[in-house]
Design a protein around this motif. Sequence first.
Motif, PDB file in Angstrom:
ATOM      1  N   SER A   1       0.819  -1.207   0.000  1.00 46.69           N
ATOM      2  CA  SER A   1       0.000   0.000   0.000  1.00 46.69           C
ATOM      3  C   SER A   1       0.856   1.261   0.000  1.00 46.69           C
ATOM      4  O   SER A   1       1.859   1.339   0.714  1.00 46.69           O
ATOM      5  CB  SER A   1      -0.880  -0.017   1.257  1.00 46.69           C
ATOM      6  OG  SER A   1      -1.365   1.278   1.516  1.00 46.69           O
ATOM      7  N   PRO A   2       0.452   2.277  -0.763  1.00 44.28           N
ATOM      8  CA  PRO A   2       1.174   3.550  -0.729  1.00 44.28           C
ATOM      9  C   PRO A   2       0.930   4.295   0.587  1.00 44.28           C
ATOM     10  O   PRO A   2       1.698   5.189   0.942  1.00 44.28           O
ATOM     11  CB  PRO A   2       0.580   4.327  -1.911  1.00 44.28           C
ATOM     12  CG  PRO A   2      -0.781   3.732  -2.113  1.00 44.28           C
ATOM     13  CD  PRO A   2      -0.659   2.285  -1.711  1.00 44.28           C
ATOM     14  N   LYS A   3      -0.130   3.919   1.287  1.00 38.37           N
ATOM     15  CA  LYS A   3      -0.460   4.631   2.529  1.00 38.37           C
ATOM     16  C   LYS A   3       0.335   4.109   3.717  1.00 38.37           C
ATOM     17  O   LYS A   3       0.776   4.869   4.566  1.00 38.37           O
ATOM     18  CB  LYS A   3      -1.966   4.487   2.821  1.00 38.37           C
ATOM     19  CG  LYS A   3      -2.822   5.232   1.795  1.00 38.37           C
ATOM     20  CD  LYS A   3      -4.265   5.390   2.253  1.00 38.37           C
ATOM     21  CE  LYS A   3      -4.981   4.062   2.301  1.00 38.37           C
ATOM     22  NZ  LYS A   3      -6.452   4.195   2.246  1.00 38.37           N
ATOM     23  N   THR A   4       0.510   2.773   3.772  1.00 38.42           N
ATOM     24  CA  THR A   4       1.145   2.180   4.949  1.00 38.42           C
ATOM     25  C   THR A   4       2.484   1.514   4.617  1.00 38.42           C
ATOM     26  O   THR A   4       3.214   1.107   5.518  1.00 38.42           O
ATOM     27  CB  THR A   4       0.231   1.098   5.534  1.00 38.42           C
ATOM     28  OG1 THR A   4       0.083   0.054   4.539  1.00 38.42           O
ATOM     29  CG2 THR A   4      -1.153   1.649   5.859  1.00 38.42           C
ATOM     30  N   ASP A   5       2.776   1.339   3.342  1.00 35.39           N
ATOM     31  CA  ASP A   5       3.933   0.564   2.882  1.00 35.39           C
ATOM     32  C   ASP A   5       3.863  -0.905   3.304  1.00 35.39           C
ATOM     33  O   ASP A   5       4.847  -1.635   3.205  1.00 35.39           O
ATOM     34  CB  ASP A   5       5.264   1.192   3.333  1.00 35.39           C
ATOM     35  CG  ASP A   5       5.610   2.423   2.496  1.00 35.39           C
ATOM     36  OD1 ASP A   5       5.447   2.359   1.270  1.00 35.39           O
ATOM     37  OD2 ASP A   5       6.015   3.449   3.078  1.00 35.39           O
ATOM     38  N   GLY A   6       2.711  -1.336   3.785  1.00 37.53           N
ATOM     39  CA  GLY A   6       2.539  -2.745   4.160  1.00 37.53           C
ATOM     40  C   GLY A   6       2.089  -3.577   2.961  1.00 37.53           C
ATOM     41  O   GLY A   6       1.361  -3.098   2.098  1.00 37.53           O
ATOM     42  N   GLY A   7       2.554  -4.840   2.942  1.00 34.84           N
ATOM     43  CA  GLY A   7       2.135  -5.775   1.893  1.00 34.84           C
ATOM     44  C   GLY A   7       0.793  -6.346   2.293  1.00 34.84           C
ATOM     45  O   GLY A   7       0.718  -7.228   3.132  1.00 34.84           O
ATOM     46  N   TYR A   8      -0.257  -5.834   1.695  1.00 32.37           N
ATOM     47  CA  TYR A   8      -1.590  -6.156   2.217  1.00 32.37           C
ATOM     48  C   TYR A   8      -2.455  -7.014   1.299  1.00 32.37           C
ATOM     49  O   TYR A   8      -3.511  -7.480   1.701  1.00 32.37           O
ATOM     50  CB  TYR A   8      -2.336  -4.859   2.595  1.00 32.37           C
ATOM     51  CG  TYR A   8      -2.830  -4.034   1.412  1.00 32.37           C
ATOM     52  CD1 TYR A   8      -1.942  -3.565   0.453  1.00 32.37           C
ATOM     53  CD2 TYR A   8      -4.176  -3.736   1.269  1.00 32.37           C
ATOM     54  CE1 TYR A   8      -2.395  -2.822  -0.626  1.00 32.37           C
ATOM     55  CE2 TYR A   8      -4.635  -2.992   0.195  1.00 32.37           C
ATOM     56  CZ  TYR A   8      -3.742  -2.529  -0.743  1.00 32.37           C
ATOM     57  OH  TYR A   8      -4.197  -1.807  -1.821  1.00 32.37           O
ATOM     58  N   VAL A   9      -2.010  -7.226   0.045  1.00 34.84           N
ATOM     59  CA  VAL A   9      -2.802  -8.077  -0.850  1.00 34.84           C
ATOM     60  C   VAL A   9      -1.886  -9.087  -1.538  1.00 34.84           C
ATOM     61  O   VAL A   9      -0.781  -8.749  -1.973  1.00 34.84           O
ATOM     62  CB  VAL A   9      -3.520  -7.241  -1.942  1.00 34.84           C
ATOM     63  CG1 VAL A   9      -4.417  -8.133  -2.801  1.00 34.84           C
ATOM     64  CG2 VAL A   9      -4.344  -6.123  -1.320  1.00 34.84           C
ATOM     65  N   LEU A  10      -2.384 -10.328  -1.619  1.00 35.35           N
ATOM     66  CA  LEU A  10      -1.655 -11.410  -2.274  1.00 35.35           C
ATOM     67  C   LEU A  10      -2.391 -11.857  -3.528  1.00 35.35           C
ATOM     68  O   LEU A  10      -3.612 -11.967  -3.516  1.00 35.35           O
ATOM     69  CB  LEU A  10      -1.649 -12.652  -1.376  1.00 35.35           C
ATOM     70  CG  LEU A  10      -0.749 -12.804  -0.200  1.00 35.35           C
ATOM     71  CD1 LEU A  10      -0.917 -14.212   0.351  1.00 35.35           C
ATOM     72  CD2 LEU A  10       0.681 -12.595  -0.625  1.00 35.35           C
TER      73      LEU A  10
END
Lengths: 161, 184
Positions: B152-161
Amino acid sequence: MRRRLGPAALVLAGALALAGCGGSDSGSDSGSGSADGKAELSVGSAYMPQPVSDEMAAGFFTVTNKGGAADELTSVTSDVAGQVTVHETVGGAMREVKDLKVPAHGELVLKSGGDHLMFEQLKRKPKEGQTVTVELRFARSGPVKVEMPVKSATYHPKTGH
Amino acid sequence: MVSEDAGTEKAATVLDKPFEKPDLVLTDTQGKKYDLRKETEGKPTLIYFGYTHCPDVCPSTMSNIAVAKKQLPKAEQDDLRVVFVTTDPDRDNPAELGKWLKGIDPQFIGLTGDFATIQAGARTLGISIDAPRKDKNGKVISEHGTQVIAFSPKTDGGYVLYGEGATVDDYTKDLPAIVKGANP
Protein backbone atom coordinates in the motif's frame (compact mmCIF):
# COMPACT_ATOMS: atom_id res chain seq x y z
CA MET A 1 -19.64 -71.80 0.16
CA ARG A 2 -20.09 -72.12 -3.59
CA ARG A 3 -22.76 -69.45 -3.61
CA ARG A 4 -20.42 -66.97 -1.97
CA LEU A 5 -17.63 -67.58 -4.42
CA GLY A 6 -19.69 -66.21 -7.27
CA PRO A 7 -19.67 -62.49 -6.41
CA ALA A 8 -16.12 -62.65 -5.11
CA ALA A 9 -14.89 -64.08 -8.38
CA LEU A 10 -16.75 -61.35 -10.25
CA VAL A 11 -15.10 -58.62 -8.25
CA LEU A 12 -11.74 -60.21 -8.87
CA ALA A 13 -12.35 -60.35 -12.61
CA GLY A 14 -13.29 -56.69 -12.55
CA ALA A 15 -10.09 -55.81 -10.76
CA LEU A 16 -8.06 -57.73 -13.32
CA ALA A 17 -9.67 -55.90 -16.20
CA LEU A 18 -8.93 -52.58 -14.53
CA ALA A 19 -5.34 -53.55 -13.90
CA GLY A 20 -5.02 -54.55 -17.53
CA CYS A 21 -6.18 -51.11 -18.58
CA GLY A 22 -4.21 -48.94 -16.24
CA GLY A 23 -1.20 -51.18 -16.29
CA SER A 24 -0.63 -51.02 -20.02
CA ASP A 25 2.21 -48.60 -19.37
CA SER A 26 4.21 -51.39 -17.78
CA GLY A 27 5.12 -52.61 -21.23
CA SER A 28 3.53 -55.99 -20.68
CA ASP A 29 0.54 -56.81 -22.83
CA SER A 30 0.03 -60.32 -21.58
CA GLY A 31 -2.92 -59.36 -19.39
CA SER A 32 -6.37 -60.28 -20.60
CA GLY A 33 -7.54 -56.67 -20.13
CA SER A 34 -5.26 -55.22 -22.79
CA ALA A 35 -7.26 -56.73 -25.60
CA ASP A 36 -10.23 -54.52 -24.81
CA GLY A 37 -8.93 -51.36 -26.38
CA LYS A 38 -6.24 -49.04 -27.48
CA ALA A 39 -5.69 -45.34 -27.05
CA GLU A 40 -7.63 -43.02 -29.36
CA LEU A 41 -5.99 -39.65 -29.08
CA SER A 42 -6.98 -36.21 -30.25
CA VAL A 43 -5.34 -32.91 -29.42
CA GLY A 44 -7.17 -29.64 -28.82
CA SER A 45 -6.95 -26.21 -27.15
CA ALA A 46 -3.34 -25.79 -28.24
CA TYR A 47 -1.69 -22.40 -27.87
CA MET A 48 1.62 -20.70 -27.21
CA PRO A 49 1.67 -17.40 -25.32
CA GLN A 50 3.84 -14.93 -27.22
CA PRO A 51 7.18 -15.30 -25.46
CA VAL A 52 9.02 -12.46 -23.75
CA SER A 53 12.38 -14.10 -24.17
CA ASP A 54 13.94 -14.71 -27.57
CA GLU A 55 15.38 -17.95 -26.23
CA MET A 56 12.45 -19.81 -24.78
CA ALA A 57 8.69 -20.21 -24.89
CA ALA A 58 5.93 -22.32 -23.38
CA GLY A 59 3.13 -24.29 -25.00
CA PHE A 60 -0.13 -25.79 -23.81
CA PHE A 61 -2.76 -28.20 -25.12
CA THR A 62 -5.13 -30.96 -24.09
CA VAL A 63 -4.85 -34.55 -25.28
CA THR A 64 -8.16 -36.40 -25.11
CA ASN A 65 -8.16 -40.18 -25.08
CA LYS A 66 -11.44 -41.83 -26.08
CA GLY A 67 -9.87 -45.24 -26.12
CA GLY A 68 -9.78 -47.92 -23.45
CA ALA A 69 -6.02 -47.97 -22.99
CA ALA A 70 -3.64 -45.40 -21.61
CA ASP A 71 -0.78 -43.91 -23.56
CA GLU A 72 2.12 -41.60 -22.77
CA LEU A 73 3.39 -38.47 -24.36
CA THR A 74 7.08 -39.23 -24.73
CA SER A 75 8.65 -36.55 -26.89
CA VAL A 76 7.92 -33.35 -28.76
CA THR A 77 9.57 -31.56 -31.65
CA SER A 78 8.81 -28.23 -33.30
CA ASP A 79 9.84 -26.22 -36.32
CA VAL A 80 10.63 -23.18 -34.17
CA ALA A 81 12.84 -24.73 -31.52
CA GLY A 82 16.04 -26.71 -31.29
CA GLN A 83 14.65 -28.52 -28.31
CA VAL A 84 11.23 -29.06 -26.78
CA THR A 85 10.88 -30.69 -23.40
CA VAL A 86 7.93 -31.60 -21.22
CA HIS A 87 7.86 -30.05 -17.76
CA GLU A 88 5.83 -30.34 -14.64
CA THR A 89 5.51 -27.56 -12.09
CA VAL A 90 5.94 -28.43 -8.44
CA GLY A 91 5.42 -25.41 -6.22
CA GLY A 92 7.73 -22.86 -7.78
CA ALA A 93 10.02 -25.31 -9.52
CA MET A 94 9.71 -26.64 -13.05
CA ARG A 95 11.08 -30.08 -13.60
CA GLU A 96 11.65 -31.93 -16.83
CA VAL A 97 9.74 -35.21 -17.01
CA LYS A 98 10.37 -38.18 -19.29
CA ASP A 99 6.75 -38.74 -20.16
CA LEU A 100 3.24 -37.68 -19.25
CA LYS A 101 0.41 -40.16 -19.03
CA VAL A 102 -2.76 -39.89 -21.09
CA PRO A 103 -5.24 -41.99 -19.11
CA ALA A 104 -7.75 -44.30 -20.80
CA HIS A 105 -11.03 -42.45 -21.31
CA GLY A 106 -9.34 -39.37 -19.92
CA GLU A 107 -7.32 -36.28 -20.64
CA LEU A 108 -3.82 -34.98 -20.33
CA VAL A 109 -4.08 -31.24 -19.73
CA LEU A 110 -1.10 -28.96 -20.15
CA LYS A 111 -1.82 -25.53 -18.75
CA SER A 112 -0.13 -22.47 -17.36
CA GLY A 113 1.13 -23.10 -13.85
CA GLY A 114 1.07 -26.86 -14.39
CA ASP A 115 2.44 -29.28 -16.95
CA HIS A 116 3.75 -27.44 -19.99
CA LEU A 117 6.04 -27.65 -22.97
CA MET A 118 9.28 -25.73 -22.84
CA PHE A 119 10.67 -24.61 -26.18
CA GLU A 120 14.38 -23.82 -26.13
CA GLN A 121 16.92 -22.65 -28.68
CA LEU A 122 14.24 -20.73 -30.54
CA LYS A 123 15.01 -20.34 -34.24
CA ARG A 124 12.70 -17.36 -34.44
CA LYS A 125 10.67 -15.51 -31.87
CA PRO A 126 7.01 -16.49 -32.32
CA LYS A 127 4.64 -13.52 -32.58
CA GLU A 128 0.98 -13.28 -31.77
CA GLY A 129 -1.10 -14.31 -34.78
CA GLN A 130 1.50 -16.74 -36.11
CA THR A 131 1.32 -20.51 -35.89
CA VAL A 132 4.02 -22.91 -34.82
CA THR A 133 4.06 -26.56 -35.77
CA VAL A 134 4.55 -29.14 -33.07
CA GLU A 135 4.77 -32.89 -33.41
CA LEU A 136 3.77 -34.97 -30.40
CA ARG A 137 5.02 -38.53 -30.09
CA PHE A 138 3.46 -41.18 -27.93
CA ALA A 139 4.55 -44.53 -26.53
CA ARG A 140 1.86 -46.42 -28.46
CA SER A 141 -0.15 -44.20 -30.77
CA GLY A 142 1.28 -42.64 -33.90
CA PRO A 143 2.67 -39.10 -33.89
CA VAL A 144 0.22 -36.19 -33.90
CA LYS A 145 0.98 -32.93 -35.68
CA VAL A 146 -0.45 -29.85 -34.01
CA GLU A 147 -0.71 -26.35 -35.43
CA MET A 148 -0.29 -24.24 -32.35
CA PRO A 149 -1.53 -20.63 -32.61
CA VAL A 150 0.56 -17.96 -30.92
CA LYS A 151 -1.65 -15.91 -28.60
CA SER A 152 -0.95 -12.79 -26.58
CA ALA A 153 1.48 -13.03 -23.67
CA THR A 154 -1.45 -12.71 -21.28
CA TYR A 155 -3.83 -15.12 -23.03
CA HIS A 156 -5.88 -17.27 -20.71
CA PRO A 157 -8.08 -20.05 -22.11
CA LYS A 158 -10.73 -19.41 -19.48
CA THR A 159 -11.28 -15.78 -20.41
CA GLY A 160 -10.26 -16.13 -24.06
CA HIS A 161 -7.95 -13.11 -23.99
CA MET B 1 -1.18 -23.60 -3.17
CA VAL B 2 -4.27 -25.07 -4.73
CA SER B 3 -5.57 -22.08 -6.60
CA GLU B 4 -6.26 -23.83 -9.88
CA ASP B 5 -9.67 -23.77 -11.47
CA ALA B 6 -10.79 -21.12 -9.05
CA GLY B 7 -12.35 -19.26 -11.95
CA THR B 8 -15.11 -17.59 -10.01
CA GLU B 9 -13.16 -16.98 -6.84
CA LYS B 10 -11.52 -13.65 -6.21
CA ALA B 11 -7.90 -13.61 -7.23
CA ALA B 12 -6.87 -11.23 -4.47
CA THR B 13 -6.41 -12.22 -0.87
CA VAL B 14 -6.45 -9.23 1.49
CA LEU B 15 -4.27 -9.97 4.49
CA ASP B 16 -5.38 -9.32 8.06
CA LYS B 17 -1.78 -8.73 9.05
CA PRO B 18 0.15 -7.02 6.27
CA PHE B 19 3.76 -7.94 5.58
CA GLU B 20 6.50 -5.47 6.28
CA LYS B 21 8.35 -4.50 3.13
CA PRO B 22 11.55 -6.54 3.00
CA ASP B 23 14.69 -4.61 3.79
CA LEU B 24 16.41 -5.44 0.50
CA VAL B 25 19.30 -3.49 -0.93
CA LEU B 26 20.09 -5.01 -4.33
CA THR B 27 21.32 -4.03 -7.79
CA ASP B 28 18.97 -2.70 -10.46
CA THR B 29 19.11 -3.24 -14.21
CA GLN B 30 21.43 -0.23 -14.60
CA GLY B 31 23.88 -1.88 -12.22
CA LYS B 32 23.07 0.70 -9.52
CA LYS B 33 22.35 0.08 -5.87
CA TYR B 34 18.62 -0.07 -5.19
CA ASP B 35 17.24 0.24 -1.68
CA LEU B 36 13.76 -1.22 -1.93
CA ARG B 37 12.30 0.46 1.15
CA LYS B 38 13.71 3.85 0.31
CA GLU B 39 12.91 3.79 -3.40
CA THR B 40 9.34 2.56 -3.04
CA GLU B 41 8.34 4.45 0.09
CA GLY B 42 4.83 5.85 -0.23
CA LYS B 43 4.39 4.27 -3.66
CA PRO B 44 1.99 1.51 -4.59
CA THR B 45 4.32 -1.43 -5.18
CA LEU B 46 3.97 -4.95 -6.56
CA ILE B 47 6.73 -7.44 -5.84
CA TYR B 48 7.33 -10.76 -7.54
CA PHE B 49 10.21 -13.23 -7.26
CA GLY B 50 11.06 -15.08 -10.48
CA TYR B 51 13.70 -15.67 -13.14
CA THR B 52 14.05 -14.95 -16.82
CA HIS B 53 14.86 -18.52 -17.96
CA CYS B 54 11.29 -19.36 -17.10
CA PRO B 55 8.96 -20.09 -19.99
CA ASP B 56 5.62 -20.15 -18.28
CA VAL B 57 4.63 -18.50 -15.03
CA CYS B 58 7.21 -15.71 -14.70
CA PRO B 59 6.59 -14.04 -18.08
CA SER B 60 2.82 -14.51 -17.86
CA THR B 61 2.67 -13.03 -14.36
CA MET B 62 4.69 -9.98 -15.37
CA SER B 63 2.84 -9.59 -18.68
CA ASN B 64 -0.52 -9.71 -16.90
CA ILE B 65 0.57 -6.88 -14.63
CA ALA B 66 2.02 -4.91 -17.56
CA VAL B 67 -1.19 -5.06 -19.58
CA ALA B 68 -3.33 -4.20 -16.57
CA LYS B 69 -1.05 -1.29 -15.68
CA LYS B 70 -1.48 0.26 -19.14
CA GLN B 71 -5.16 0.71 -18.39
CA LEU B 72 -4.46 3.02 -15.46
CA PRO B 73 -4.33 6.80 -15.95
CA LYS B 74 -0.83 7.90 -16.93
CA ALA B 75 0.00 9.51 -13.55
CA GLU B 76 -0.93 6.32 -11.72
CA GLN B 77 1.13 4.23 -14.13
CA ASP B 78 4.13 6.38 -13.30
CA ASP B 79 3.42 6.10 -9.60
CA LEU B 80 3.16 2.30 -9.54
CA ARG B 81 6.36 0.41 -8.79
CA VAL B 82 6.50 -3.12 -10.18
CA VAL B 83 9.54 -4.91 -8.83
CA PHE B 84 10.81 -8.20 -10.23
CA VAL B 85 13.43 -9.77 -7.96
CA THR B 86 15.41 -12.55 -9.60
CA THR B 87 15.69 -15.93 -7.91
CA ASP B 88 18.49 -16.87 -10.31
CA PRO B 89 21.03 -14.05 -9.82
CA ASP B 90 23.91 -15.95 -11.43
CA ARG B 91 22.22 -15.97 -14.82
CA ASP B 92 20.09 -12.87 -14.34
CA ASN B 93 22.71 -10.16 -14.24
CA PRO B 94 21.56 -6.53 -14.61
CA ALA B 95 21.88 -6.61 -18.41
CA GLU B 96 19.94 -9.87 -18.87
CA LEU B 97 17.27 -8.76 -16.47
CA GLY B 98 16.99 -5.37 -18.15
CA LYS B 99 16.62 -6.88 -21.60
CA TRP B 100 13.91 -9.26 -20.48
CA LEU B 101 11.91 -6.64 -18.58
CA LYS B 102 12.16 -4.16 -21.44
CA GLY B 103 10.23 -6.70 -23.49
CA ILE B 104 7.44 -6.59 -20.93
CA ASP B 105 7.36 -3.02 -19.60
CA PRO B 106 10.33 -0.64 -19.58
CA GLN B 107 9.10 0.92 -16.32
CA PHE B 108 9.39 -2.35 -14.42
CA ILE B 109 12.24 -2.56 -11.93
CA GLY B 110 14.50 -5.61 -11.99
CA LEU B 111 16.68 -6.46 -9.04
CA THR B 112 19.54 -8.91 -8.73
CA GLY B 113 22.21 -9.59 -6.13
CA ASP B 114 23.35 -12.15 -3.63
CA PHE B 115 21.07 -15.20 -3.60
CA ALA B 116 21.07 -15.59 0.19
CA THR B 117 19.95 -11.97 0.57
CA ILE B 118 17.16 -12.45 -1.97
CA GLN B 119 16.08 -15.70 -0.36
CA ALA B 120 15.95 -14.10 3.08
CA GLY B 121 13.94 -11.18 1.71
CA ALA B 122 11.46 -13.53 0.08
CA ARG B 123 11.13 -15.51 3.27
CA THR B 124 9.91 -12.45 5.18
CA LEU B 125 6.98 -12.42 2.73
CA GLY B 126 6.23 -16.09 3.23
CA ILE B 127 7.80 -16.96 -0.12
CA SER B 128 10.14 -19.90 -0.07
CA ILE B 129 12.66 -20.34 -2.87
CA ASP B 130 15.52 -22.78 -3.14
CA ALA B 131 18.82 -21.93 -4.77
CA PRO B 132 19.14 -22.86 -8.46
CA ARG B 133 20.53 -26.36 -8.89
CA LYS B 134 21.47 -28.59 -11.80
CA ASP B 135 19.49 -31.62 -12.89
CA LYS B 136 20.98 -34.86 -14.23
CA ASN B 137 21.48 -33.30 -17.67
CA GLY B 138 23.26 -30.31 -16.23
CA LYS B 139 20.32 -28.00 -16.84
CA VAL B 140 19.78 -25.33 -14.23
CA ILE B 141 16.52 -25.59 -12.33
CA SER B 142 15.46 -22.36 -10.70
CA GLU B 143 12.41 -21.60 -8.64
CA HIS B 144 9.97 -18.75 -8.74
CA GLY B 145 7.65 -17.46 -6.08
CA THR B 146 4.02 -18.37 -6.51
CA GLN B 147 2.67 -15.03 -5.33
CA VAL B 148 2.64 -11.38 -6.20
CA ILE B 149 2.41 -9.10 -3.18
CA ALA B 150 0.93 -5.63 -3.36
CA PHE B 151 2.14 -2.95 -0.96
CA SER B 152 0.00 0.00 0.00
CA PRO B 153 1.17 3.55 -0.73
CA LYS B 154 -0.46 4.63 2.53
CA THR B 155 1.14 2.18 4.95
CA ASP B 156 3.93 0.56 2.88
CA GLY B 157 2.54 -2.74 4.16
CA GLY B 158 2.14 -5.78 1.89
CA TYR B 159 -1.59 -6.16 2.22
CA VAL B 160 -2.80 -8.08 -0.85
CA LEU B 161 -1.65 -11.41 -2.27
CA TYR B 162 -2.19 -12.78 -5.76
CA GLY B 163 -1.61 -16.42 -6.65
CA GLU B 164 -0.46 -17.63 -10.05
CA GLY B 165 -4.05 -18.11 -11.13
CA ALA B 166 -4.55 -14.34 -11.29
CA THR B 167 -5.37 -13.27 -14.84
CA VAL B 168 -4.91 -9.99 -16.66
CA ASP B 169 -8.59 -9.26 -15.97
CA ASP B 170 -8.07 -9.72 -12.23
CA TYR B 171 -5.20 -7.24 -12.19
CA THR B 172 -7.04 -4.83 -14.45
CA LYS B 173 -9.99 -4.84 -12.11
CA ASP B 174 -7.90 -4.49 -8.94
CA LEU B 175 -5.05 -2.10 -9.80
CA PRO B 176 -7.15 1.09 -9.61
CA ALA B 177 -7.82 0.25 -5.93
CA ILE B 178 -4.28 -0.95 -5.22
CA VAL B 179 -2.67 2.27 -6.46
CA LYS B 180 -4.74 4.12 -3.83
CA GLY B 181 -4.02 1.61 -1.08
CA ALA B 182 -7.65 0.53 -1.00
CA ASN B 183 -8.86 -3.03 -0.76
CA PRO B 184 -9.59 -4.57 -4.17
